[in-house]
Design a protein around this motif. Structure first.
Motif, PDB file in Angstrom:
ATOM      1  N   ALA A   1       0.849  -1.200   0.000  1.00 45.18           N
ATOM      2  CA  ALA A   1       0.000   0.000   0.000  1.00 45.18           C
ATOM      3  C   ALA A   1       0.878   1.240   0.000  1.00 45.18           C
ATOM      4  CB  ALA A   1      -0.928  -0.009   1.212  1.00 45.18           C
ATOM      5  N   GLY A   2       1.919   1.230   0.833  1.00 48.45           N
ATOM      6  CA  GLY A   2       2.819   2.387   0.893  1.00 48.45           C
ATOM      7  C   GLY A   2       3.560   2.588  -0.414  1.00 48.45           C
ATOM      8  N   MET A   3       4.114   1.520  -0.943  1.00 44.31           N
ATOM      9  CA  MET A   3       4.913   1.665  -2.163  1.00 44.31           C
ATOM     10  C   MET A   3       4.039   2.067  -3.351  1.00 44.31           C
ATOM     11  SD  MET A   3       7.452  -1.105  -3.915  1.00 44.31           S
ATOM     12  CE  MET A   3       8.657  -1.142  -2.613  1.00 44.31           C
ATOM     13  N   LEU A   4       2.847   1.496  -3.436  1.00 43.25           N
ATOM     14  CA  LEU A   4       2.002   1.759  -4.608  1.00 43.25           C
ATOM     15  C   LEU A   4       1.304   3.113  -4.523  1.00 43.25           C
ATOM     16  CD1 LEU A   4       0.625  -1.841  -5.192  1.00 43.25           C
ATOM     17  CD2 LEU A   4       2.416  -0.641  -6.462  1.00 43.25           C
ATOM     18  N   ALA A   5       1.205   3.678  -3.315  1.00 38.31           N
ATOM     19  CA  ALA A   5       0.603   5.010  -3.162  1.00 38.31           C
ATOM     20  C   ALA A   5       1.398   6.058  -3.935  1.00 38.31           C
ATOM     21  CB  ALA A   5       0.539   5.390  -1.683  1.00 38.31           C
ATOM     22  N   GLY A   6       2.678   5.778  -4.163  1.00 40.66           N
ATOM     23  CA  GLY A   6       3.523   6.760  -4.843  1.00 40.66           C
ATOM     24  C   GLY A   6       3.651   6.562  -6.345  1.00 40.66           C
TER      25      GLY A   6
ATOM     26  N   ARG B   1      -5.026   1.760   9.686  1.00 41.81           N
ATOM     27  CA  ARG B   1      -3.731   2.095  10.287  1.00 41.81           C
ATOM     28  C   ARG B   1      -2.700   2.485   9.225  1.00 41.81           C
ATOM     29  NH1 ARG B   1      -1.895  -2.958  13.521  1.00 41.81           N
ATOM     30  NH2 ARG B   1      -3.868  -2.580  14.549  1.00 41.81           N
ATOM     31  N   VAL B   2      -2.890   2.011   7.973  1.00 38.07           N
ATOM     32  CA  VAL B   2      -1.988   2.479   6.903  1.00 38.07           C
ATOM     33  C   VAL B   2      -2.652   3.516   5.993  1.00 38.07           C
ATOM     34  CG1 VAL B   2      -0.370   0.540   6.830  1.00 38.07           C
ATOM     35  CG2 VAL B   2      -2.429   0.427   5.444  1.00 38.07           C
ATOM     36  N   THR B   3      -3.946   3.365   5.719  1.00 37.00           N
ATOM     37  CA  THR B   3      -4.570   4.335   4.797  1.00 37.00           C
ATOM     38  C   THR B   3      -4.575   5.740   5.400  1.00 37.00           C
ATOM     39  OG1 THR B   3      -6.809   3.811   5.597  1.00 37.00           O
ATOM     40  CG2 THR B   3      -6.037   2.621   3.653  1.00 37.00           C
ATOM     41  N   GLU B   4      -4.710   5.822   6.725  1.00 37.34           N
ATOM     42  CA  GLU B   4      -4.790   7.144   7.372  1.00 37.34           C
ATOM     43  C   GLU B   4      -3.475   7.922   7.204  1.00 37.34           C
ATOM     44  OE1 GLU B   4      -4.831  10.167  10.254  1.00 37.34           O
ATOM     45  OE2 GLU B   4      -3.697   8.346  10.692  1.00 37.34           O
ATOM     46  N   PRO B   5      -2.317   7.381   7.600  1.00 38.91           N
ATOM     47  CA  PRO B   5      -1.082   8.169   7.380  1.00 38.91           C
ATOM     48  C   PRO B   5      -0.764   8.370   5.905  1.00 38.91           C
ATOM     49  CG  PRO B   5      -0.567   5.976   8.254  1.00 38.91           C
ATOM     50  CD  PRO B   5      -2.051   6.151   8.366  1.00 38.91           C
ATOM     51  N   LEU B   6      -1.087   7.399   5.063  1.00 40.43           N
ATOM     52  CA  LEU B   6      -0.780   7.572   3.632  1.00 40.43           C
ATOM     53  C   LEU B   6      -1.635   8.706   3.051  1.00 40.43           C
ATOM     54  CD1 LEU B   6      -0.427   3.825   2.505  1.00 40.43           C
ATOM     55  CD2 LEU B   6       1.415   5.467   2.962  1.00 40.43           C
TER      56      LEU B   6
ATOM     57  N   PRO C   1     -10.756  -4.811   0.150  1.00 40.00           N
ATOM     58  CA  PRO C   1      -9.599  -4.445  -0.684  1.00 40.00           C
ATOM     59  C   PRO C   1      -9.190  -2.977  -0.524  1.00 40.00           C
ATOM     60  CG  PRO C   1     -11.604  -4.547  -2.008  1.00 40.00           C
ATOM     61  CD  PRO C   1     -11.976  -5.039  -0.647  1.00 40.00           C
ATOM     62  N   LEU C   2      -7.958  -2.697  -0.935  1.00 34.77           N
ATOM     63  CA  LEU C   2      -7.461  -1.325  -0.969  1.00 34.77           C
ATOM     64  C   LEU C   2      -7.416  -0.864  -2.416  1.00 34.77           C
ATOM     65  CD1 LEU C   2      -4.447  -1.472   1.553  1.00 34.77           C
ATOM     66  CD2 LEU C   2      -6.772  -0.608   1.955  1.00 34.77           C
ATOM     67  N   ARG C   3      -7.996   0.297  -2.670  1.00 40.14           N
ATOM     68  CA  ARG C   3      -7.974   0.879  -4.026  1.00 40.14           C
ATOM     69  C   ARG C   3      -7.116   2.125  -4.001  1.00 40.14           C
ATOM     70  NH1 ARG C   3     -11.830  -1.916  -6.666  1.00 40.14           N
ATOM     71  NH2 ARG C   3     -13.219  -2.981  -5.209  1.00 40.14           N
ATOM     72  N   ILE C   4      -6.091   2.115  -4.815  1.00 39.68           N
ATOM     73  CA  ILE C   4      -5.144   3.230  -4.841  1.00 39.68           C
ATOM     74  C   ILE C   4      -5.253   3.914  -6.194  1.00 39.68           C
ATOM     75  CG2 ILE C   4      -2.695   3.859  -4.747  1.00 39.68           C
ATOM     76  CD1 ILE C   4      -2.394   1.139  -3.114  1.00 39.68           C
TER      77      ILE C   4
END
Ligand code: S3P
Length: 438
Positions: free
Chosen positions: A103-108, A128-133, A149-152
């Motif tokens: 999630a972190g790597m793909l956010a960028g 816990r990850v979507t909030e800081p990202l 799922p997470l959608r980026i």
């Protein structure tokens, strides 16, 4: 098809063994090698379902990864901006580490991604990850209730943040640091208690500008990452089951070779020693930048303890094994401050409490832990809830039981310790795989 085990008292554990490569390091090695410039060779790679899922995800993102031998990967890195959109959702399988770090790597990235997982992962918290990202500028949405799922949505410019994480989680810290590689300026994370520092160590090995100390890490955005070879030590968390098994089965004397001894991982060693375990570290050395040792463990009479709060993050994956040890100890063991166990591959406080109770051990569940009265476990029927560590911990405990312990739904052991049954059998354990209709 689902699979069960029948486990019962075997022989004293004797001889020597090696457990597979570290899961946390294997995930990170694939991830950083993928976005480095040049070709990296990974040895000691964990051939588990979780880490193979991560490798498959990067193949979908356009990274060529060869497997010239078992436990080896050659990763042809594409550079920080070389990943390409995948045609389909990215399946992280059972792996919280895979999904949260990705999630972190793909956010960028400049492109969109969707991250999905299996039934267990689909129940695990992602806010816990979507909030800081999102605070960094990422456009990332979880499903209902903050679950996968997470959608980026790609193309969002990221800005470095100073993040005081409310939870002691290496996955959260790592997600933010990996997004930080794509951010303007520095990205820093402070943790309530120090957690494993593999992302930081490996970022440094790949040439990033990273500074860290226990509980704090800072990375500069947009580095050039250079390929490097990674040697993965044996996973302490897999060794943990054998440390407990040899401690509780009278007459055992076992050597576990090449175990990763990063202090952020070895809390169980301290806890077991407080309980009276007889474990010696031999041939302490460094391999691939990580401390490693051979661990000799001999059976010992264990006594119950109050697990020190300071050890909790350093043994966060070892509580199922600790519960098994506590079940065989003289007196009471108390676990506190371990509420994170409720959001692992299963609710591990509930799953282990119920399992021990099914084997005749007196356990009181608490919100953040449990109180376990040591005793003499008897035969019974246990549900692993599809959680690899519950399955292995109860199989170890069964080595003290006359009569069969049936352990249900054990396939996910392949996520972290493929070959567990064979390795265990080679040193004297009795565990048989059966299909549930049997
Ligand atoms: C891991 C971190 C831990 C641990 C997990 C692997 C990692 O999770 O339980 O098995 O590789 O970063 P948290 O950081 O969420 O506690």
């Amino acid at each position: 098809m689902s699979l069960d085990w029948l486990a019962s008292r075997g022989a004293p554990l004797r001889g020597r063994l090696r457990v597979p490569g570290d899961k946390s390091i294997s995930h990170r090695a694939i991830m950083l090698a993928a976005i480095a410039e040049g070709t990296s060779r990974i040895t000691g790679f964990l051939e588990g379902e979780d880490t193979r899922a991560t490798a498959r995800v990067f193949a979908q993102l356009g990274v060529r990864i060869e497997a010239p031998a078992p436990s080896e990967r050659i990763v042809h890195g594409v550079g920080l901006h070389g990943l390409r959109a995948a045609a389909a959702p990215l399946d992280c399988g059972n792996a919280g580490t895979g999904m949260r770090l990705l999630a972190g790597m793909l956010a960028g990235q400049a492109f969109d991604s969707v991250l999905v997982g299996d039934e267990s992962l689909s129940r695990r918290p992602m806010r816990r990850v979507t909030e800081p990202l999102a605070r960094m500028g990422a456009r990332i949405a979880a499903g209902d209730g903050g679950l996968p799922p997470l959608r980026i949505t790609g193309g969002a410019p990221l800005t470095g943040i100073e993040y005081a994480s409310p939870v002691a989680s290496a996955q959260v810290k790592s997600a933010v640091l990996l997004a930080g590689l794509y951010a303007d300026g520095d990205t820093a994370v402070a943790e309530p208690r120090p957690t494993r520092d593999y992302t930081e160590r490996m970022l440094r090995a790949f040439g990033a500008d990273v500074r860290f100390s226990p509980g704090a890490a800072r990375v500069a955005g947009r580095p050039r990452l250079r390929a490097t070879d990674v040697h993965v030590p044996a996973d302490f968390s897999s060794a943990a089951f054998f440390l407990v098994a040899a401690s509780i089965v009278p007459g055992s004397d076992l050597l576990i070779e090449g175990v990763g001894m990063n202090p952020r991982r070895t809390g169980l060693l301290d806890a077991l020693r407080l309980m009276g375990a007889d474990i010696e570290a031999h041939a302490e050395r460094e391999e691939g930048g990580e401390p490693v040792a051979d661990l000799r463990v001999r059976a010992a009479a264990l006594r119950g303890i109050d697990v020190p709060l300071a050890l909790v993050p350093d043994m966060i994956d070892e509580f199922p094994a600790l519960f098994a040890a506590a079940a065989c100890a003289r007196g009471r063991t108390t676990v506190r401050g371990a509420e994170e166990l409720r959001v692992k591959e299963s609710d591990r406080i509930a799953a282990m409490s119920t399992a021990l109770q099914a084997l005749g051990i007196n356990v009181q569940e608490r919100d953040d832990g449990a109180v376990i009265e040591g005793g003499a476990p008897h035969a019974g029927d246990v549900d692993s809830h599809g959680d690899h560590r519950i399955a292995m911990a109860t199989a170890v405990l069964a080595q003290r039981v006359d009569g069969d312990v049936r352990i249900r739904d054990v396939e996910n052991v392949a996520t972290s310790v493929p070959g567990f049954v064979d390795v265990a059998a080679s040193v004297g354990c009795r565990i048989a795989a059966i299909t549930p209709s049997a």
